[in-house]
Design a protein around this motif. Sequence first.
Motif, PDB file in Angstrom:
ATOM      1  N   ARG A  47       0.833  -1.203   0.000  1.00 17.51           N
ATOM      2  CA  ARG A  47       0.000   0.000   0.000  1.00 17.51           C
ATOM      3  C   ARG A  47       0.868   1.254   0.000  1.00 17.51           C
ATOM      4  NH1 ARG A  47      -2.785   3.754   3.057  1.00 17.51           N
ATOM      5  NH2 ARG A  47      -5.016   3.946   2.622  1.00 17.51           N
ATOM      6  N   ASP A  48       1.925   1.253   0.800  1.00 15.80           N
ATOM      7  CA  ASP A  48       2.826   2.406   0.831  1.00 15.80           C
ATOM      8  C   ASP A  48       3.484   2.621  -0.535  1.00 15.80           C
ATOM      9  OD1 ASP A  48       2.186   2.743   3.480  1.00 15.80           O
ATOM     10  OD2 ASP A  48       3.942   1.662   4.233  1.00 15.80           O
ATOM     11  N   GLU A  49       3.922   1.538  -1.172  1.00 12.39           N
ATOM     12  CA  GLU A  49       4.516   1.655  -2.505  1.00 12.39           C
ATOM     13  C   GLU A  49       3.494   2.190  -3.508  1.00 12.39           C
ATOM     14  OE1 GLU A  49       6.107  -2.078  -3.670  1.00 12.39           O
ATOM     15  OE2 GLU A  49       7.926  -1.893  -2.440  1.00 12.39           O
ATOM     16  N   LEU A  50       2.239   1.736  -3.388  1.00 12.13           N
ATOM     17  CA  LEU A  50       1.194   2.202  -4.297  1.00 12.13           C
ATOM     18  C   LEU A  50       0.975   3.705  -4.171  1.00 12.13           C
ATOM     19  CD1 LEU A  50      -1.188   1.802  -6.228  1.00 12.13           C
ATOM     20  CD2 LEU A  50      -2.578   1.142  -4.258  1.00 12.13           C
ATOM     21  N   LEU A  51       0.892   4.204  -2.944  1.00 10.97           N
ATOM     22  CA  LEU A  51       0.661   5.640  -2.743  1.00 10.97           C
ATOM     23  C   LEU A  51       1.841   6.463  -3.248  1.00 10.97           C
ATOM     24  CD1 LEU A  51      -1.014   5.645   0.781  1.00 10.97           C
ATOM     25  CD2 LEU A  51      -2.095   5.707  -1.465  1.00 10.97           C
ATOM     26  N   MET A  52       3.055   5.950  -3.065  1.00 11.81           N
ATOM     27  CA  MET A  52       4.219   6.673  -3.577  1.00 11.81           C
ATOM     28  C   MET A  52       4.224   6.659  -5.106  1.00 11.81           C
ATOM     29  SD  MET A  52       6.827   8.470  -2.746  1.00 11.81           S
ATOM     30  CE  MET A  52       6.951   8.111  -0.994  1.00 11.81           C
ATOM     31  N   ALA A  53       3.881   5.537  -5.706  1.00 15.97           N
ATOM     32  CA  ALA A  53       3.817   5.461  -7.167  1.00 15.97           C
ATOM     33  C   ALA A  53       2.722   6.372  -7.706  1.00 15.97           C
ATOM     34  CB  ALA A  53       3.568   4.020  -7.610  1.00 15.97           C
ATOM     35  N   ALA A  54       1.609   6.487  -6.979  1.00 15.20           N
ATOM     36  CA  ALA A  54       0.543   7.389  -7.410  1.00 15.20           C
ATOM     37  C   ALA A  54       1.011   8.839  -7.414  1.00 15.20           C
ATOM     38  CB  ALA A  54      -0.671   7.234  -6.493  1.00 15.20           C
ATOM     39  N   LEU A  55       1.927   9.168  -6.524  1.00 12.33           N
ATOM     40  CA  LEU A  55       2.456  10.536  -6.488  1.00 12.33           C
ATOM     41  C   LEU A  55       3.364  10.822  -7.675  1.00 12.33           C
ATOM     42  CD1 LEU A  55       2.947  13.229  -5.013  1.00 12.33           C
ATOM     43  CD2 LEU A  55       4.697  12.079  -3.657  1.00 12.33           C
ATOM     44  N   TYR A  56       4.132   9.832  -8.123  1.00 12.68           N
ATOM     45  CA  TYR A  56       5.139  10.054  -9.157  1.00 12.68           C
ATOM     46  C   TYR A  56       4.767   9.439 -10.514  1.00 12.68           C
ATOM     47  CZ  TYR A  56       8.363  11.741  -5.590  1.00 12.68           C
ATOM     48  OH  TYR A  56       8.964  12.482  -4.595  1.00 12.68           O
ATOM     49  N   HIS A  57       3.544   8.973 -10.679  1.00 12.08           N
ATOM     50  CA  HIS A  57       3.239   8.190 -11.876  1.00 12.08           C
ATOM     51  C   HIS A  57       3.309   9.011 -13.164  1.00 12.08           C
ATOM     52  CE1 HIS A  57      -0.778   9.958 -11.186  1.00 12.08           C
ATOM     53  NE2 HIS A  57      -1.010   9.709 -12.470  1.00 12.08           N
ATOM     54  N   ASP A  58       3.151  10.326 -13.081  1.00 14.36           N
ATOM     55  CA  ASP A  58       3.166  11.145 -14.295  1.00 14.36           C
ATOM     56  C   ASP A  58       4.451  11.950 -14.459  1.00 14.36           C
ATOM     57  OD1 ASP A  58       0.797  10.419 -15.471  1.00 14.36           O
ATOM     58  OD2 ASP A  58      -0.397  11.913 -14.403  1.00 14.36           O
ATOM     59  N   ILE A  59       5.505  11.581 -13.745  1.00 14.25           N
ATOM     60  CA  ILE A  59       6.745  12.349 -13.849  1.00 14.25           C
ATOM     61  C   ILE A  59       7.351  12.243 -15.246  1.00 14.25           C
ATOM     62  CG2 ILE A  59       8.276  10.475 -13.093  1.00 14.25           C
ATOM     63  CD1 ILE A  59       9.862  12.559 -11.532  1.00 14.25           C
ATOM     64  N   GLY A  60       7.006  11.197 -15.987  1.00 15.20           N
ATOM     65  CA  GLY A  60       7.513  11.051 -17.350  1.00 15.20           C
ATOM     66  C   GLY A  60       6.996  12.105 -18.302  1.00 15.20           C
ATOM     67  N   LEU A  61       5.942  12.822 -17.942  1.00 17.21           N
ATOM     68  CA  LEU A  61       5.437  13.895 -18.794  1.00 17.21           C
ATOM     69  C   LEU A  61       6.431  15.047 -18.931  1.00 17.21           C
ATOM     70  CD1 LEU A  61       1.712  14.045 -17.617  1.00 17.21           C
ATOM     71  CD2 LEU A  61       2.610  13.029 -19.714  1.00 17.21           C
ATOM     72  N   LEU A  62       7.429  15.090 -18.028  1.00 18.87           N
ATOM     73  CA  LEU A  62       8.483  16.099 -18.158  1.00 18.87           C
ATOM     74  C   LEU A  62       9.235  15.944 -19.476  1.00 18.87           C
ATOM     75  CD1 LEU A  62       9.968  16.098 -14.541  1.00 18.87           C
ATOM     76  CD2 LEU A  62       8.794  18.009 -15.638  1.00 18.87           C
ATOM     77  N   ASP A  63       9.293  14.731 -19.991  1.00 23.28           N
ATOM     78  CA  ASP A  63      10.062  14.448 -21.204  1.00 23.28           C
ATOM     79  C   ASP A  63       9.169  14.321 -22.439  1.00 23.28           C
ATOM     80  OD1 ASP A  63      12.441  14.247 -19.640  1.00 23.28           O
ATOM     81  OD2 ASP A  63      11.815  12.238 -19.040  1.00 23.28           O
ATOM     82  N   CYS A  64       7.896  14.743 -22.329  1.00 28.42           N
ATOM     83  CA  CYS A  64       6.959  14.578 -23.441  1.00 28.42           C
ATOM     84  C   CYS A  64       6.272  15.899 -23.769  1.00 28.42           C
ATOM     85  CB  CYS A  64       5.884  13.525 -23.096  1.00 28.42           C
ATOM     86  SG  CYS A  64       6.531  11.893 -22.714  1.00 28.42           S
ATOM     87  N   ASP A  65       5.822  15.990 -25.000  1.00 30.12           N
ATOM     88  CA  ASP A  65       4.962  17.089 -25.429  1.00 30.12           C
ATOM     89  C   ASP A  65       3.530  16.569 -25.456  1.00 30.12           C
ATOM     90  OD1 ASP A  65       7.099  18.820 -25.771  1.00 30.12           O
ATOM     91  OD2 ASP A  65       7.453  18.100 -27.827  1.00 30.12           O
ATOM     92  N   VAL A  66       2.687  17.115 -24.589  1.00 29.93           N
ATOM     93  CA  VAL A  66       1.330  16.621 -24.439  1.00 29.93           C
ATOM     94  C   VAL A  66       0.417  17.346 -25.427  1.00 29.93           C
ATOM     95  CG1 VAL A  66      -0.598  16.292 -22.860  1.00 29.93           C
ATOM     96  CG2 VAL A  66       1.760  16.101 -22.023  1.00 29.93           C
ATOM     97  N   ASP A  67      -0.336  16.565 -26.188  1.00 30.85           N
ATOM     98  CA  ASP A  67      -1.335  17.104 -27.120  1.00 30.85           C
ATOM     99  C   ASP A  67      -2.631  16.333 -26.887  1.00 30.85           C
ATOM    100  OD1 ASP A  67      -2.847  18.155 -29.096  1.00 30.85           O
ATOM    101  OD2 ASP A  67      -1.580  17.490 -30.773  1.00 30.85           O
ATOM    102  N   PRO A  68      -3.560  16.904 -26.106  1.00 31.61           N
ATOM    103  CA  PRO A  68      -4.794  16.163 -25.792  1.00 31.61           C
ATOM    104  C   PRO A  68      -5.570  15.738 -27.028  1.00 31.61           C
ATOM    105  CG  PRO A  68      -4.558  18.099 -24.382  1.00 31.61           C
ATOM    106  CD  PRO A  68      -3.489  18.201 -25.429  1.00 31.61           C
ATOM    107  N   ALA A  69      -5.429  16.490 -28.112  1.00 31.58           N
ATOM    108  CA  ALA A  69      -6.181  16.129 -29.305  1.00 31.58           C
ATOM    109  C   ALA A  69      -5.638  14.870 -29.966  1.00 31.58           C
ATOM    110  CB  ALA A  69      -6.164  17.291 -30.291  1.00 31.58           C
ATOM    111  N   GLU A  70      -4.356  14.602 -29.803  1.00 35.90           N
ATOM    112  CA  GLU A  70      -3.724  13.455 -30.445  1.00 35.90           C
ATOM    113  C   GLU A  70      -3.423  12.317 -29.471  1.00 35.90           C
ATOM    114  OE1 GLU A  70      -3.255  13.158 -33.623  1.00 35.90           O
ATOM    115  OE2 GLU A  70      -3.895  15.187 -34.182  1.00 35.90           O
ATOM    116  N   ASP A  71      -3.132  12.647 -28.220  1.00 35.76           N
ATOM    117  CA  ASP A  71      -2.703  11.631 -27.249  1.00 35.76           C
ATOM    118  C   ASP A  71      -3.896  10.874 -26.688  1.00 35.76           C
ATOM    119  OD1 ASP A  71      -0.082  12.477 -27.554  1.00 35.76           O
ATOM    120  OD2 ASP A  71      -0.249  13.965 -25.945  1.00 35.76           O
ATOM    121  N   PRO A  72      -3.674   9.635 -26.278  1.00 39.40           N
ATOM    122  CA  PRO A  72      -4.731   8.886 -25.588  1.00 39.40           C
ATOM    123  C   PRO A  72      -4.948   9.457 -24.191  1.00 39.40           C
ATOM    124  CG  PRO A  72      -2.702   7.635 -25.582  1.00 39.40           C
ATOM    125  CD  PRO A  72      -2.449   8.835 -26.441  1.00 39.40           C
ATOM    126  N   PRO A  73      -6.034   9.104 -23.532  1.00 41.99           N
ATOM    127  CA  PRO A  73      -6.278   9.608 -22.177  1.00 41.99           C
ATOM    128  C   PRO A  73      -5.092   9.324 -21.253  1.00 41.99           C
ATOM    129  CG  PRO A  73      -8.229   8.519 -23.003  1.00 41.99           C
ATOM    130  CD  PRO A  73      -7.157   8.268 -24.015  1.00 41.99           C
TER     131      PRO A  73
END
Length: 537
Positions: free
Chosen positions: A310-336
């Motif tokens: 459970r502790d690992e899950l909550l920590m992963a939930a905090l950092y799960h989108d850190i990879g967006l730092l290296d991406c260009d987000v386009d809601p019109a083209e990207d999946p949810p």
Amino acid sequence: MWEIWILLHALRAGATRAMQQSDRQRRMLARTQALMAVVSLIPLGVLLYISAEYVLQPLSAQGQTTAVYGIFAILGFTAVTVILGYVLVRRDTVRAIDAISEGEARLDRLHQATGEVASQDDPQQVQATLVTQACELVGAERGAFWIPVRADLVATVAVGMSTERARNNKIPIGQGIVGKAVAERRVMLNEELSQTDKNWEDRTRTRTESSLVVPLELGEDVVGVLDLRNKKDGAFTSADSQLASGLARQAALFLANAAYRDTHERHEDNINQLMRDLCDNALCWPGHIDNVQTMCGHLADKIGLPDDQRDELLMAALYHDIGLLDCDVDPAEDPPGGPIEHASLGADRLEASALWEDIAPIVRAHHERMDGTGPLGLRGFAIPMVARILALAEYIDTVTNPNSPWGTKTILDLVDELSDPDDRRFDRQILDGFLEDFLEEEEEQDEASDEDASSSDGNDEEAAAASEGADSDRLRDDPKASEDDEGDPDETDDTTQPSEEAGRAEPTAGGRDLAEEAMQMFEDPVDLEQDEASGPS
């Protein structure tokens, strides 16, 4: 005979003392007594026998009475010396055994005190436990813990006195017993009070009869001072000094470890908060991280996930989108949720840090689906359980949060979508937990609505009953009121407003005639013009 009485008295005293000893001490004392008997008493008996048989009898036969008395005196002195030596050796043996036993007891208490101090995590709790255990260990009436702050010593904990008074009265390093202990880095045992000490006691309303001050050293630094005052049964001894010093050495390490843990936790909390702010304000949408963490925790509790996972899950939930730092987000083209590669890129970032490398596999798989349609193609139980929980929680917030670029669904739409038996993207056990909670919330809302409606109907019935009761009371108290109510309906009170019943009453005869005449005038405009031309008569 008196020699035998002394010996028997010593043996009885030894037996009485032996009854008060432990089994191990009793065995040690019995061995000592047996050895003394063999070494001392048996040779003495042999000497007495030989003297009486082969020395005293020939001398008595020869009439050498003086020589016989002299030999008796020497034998008596020898017997007294042997018995006295036995008694003294036995006494010293008992004292040695007692000292060993007391030392073992003190070491056991030191071990227990060390364990109590070591069990504390917070630095303040370590200090408080140290002072309390040290006072119990050496029998001190009061104690305090001092820490160096710039050029002064400040009391952070006090036992047996006012902590507030102690904290408000600092002592300069190098002055007083406590200040000298820091400056000279040595234990101060029953030192004479200086004027600084006397002034401090006047301000704090304390007194000192004996003292034991121990500095806590860690490497080249003094991290604190253990200050113990007024031993309950006399003055502090060197044994007390050794015990307090041993406890202080261990406590210095515990304090350093507790301070490190506290600093580490605060540092980690700061980093986590920075990450949350970064995701909410730059990478994701406001509230996304908190919503996903809350949903993950709820689902984990629903399926009974172990605490460590459970502790690992909550920590992963905090950092799960850190990879967006290296991406260009386009809601019109990207999946949810963003570009499909952001999960792997975020996991690569986390693997590079020893602090977060354990949650990297969870982040890498948090967009995987049970049917194998995820970016990595993992299917079924090849996806870690915690990643399956995170996948569902993030999908729920992504498609239902109004702040999300992909938030186009209502919660009801989502429930209908996930209830489809042909939809196998998410773990059925986890999904059932979410749907079950949703249905429970719906039932609770329905029950609350029914209770509100029932309460409203009840209030209306009570109000009607109260109104009828008031009318009955008015008629009973004033019978003329009924007659007034039955009078001419055209008579009205200018100071009152017409009631709702009066508004719904049938129109009078005069009222009906006026209405019919008005309708006739509206239907026959020619007659109306003629009437207007004729004018008033």
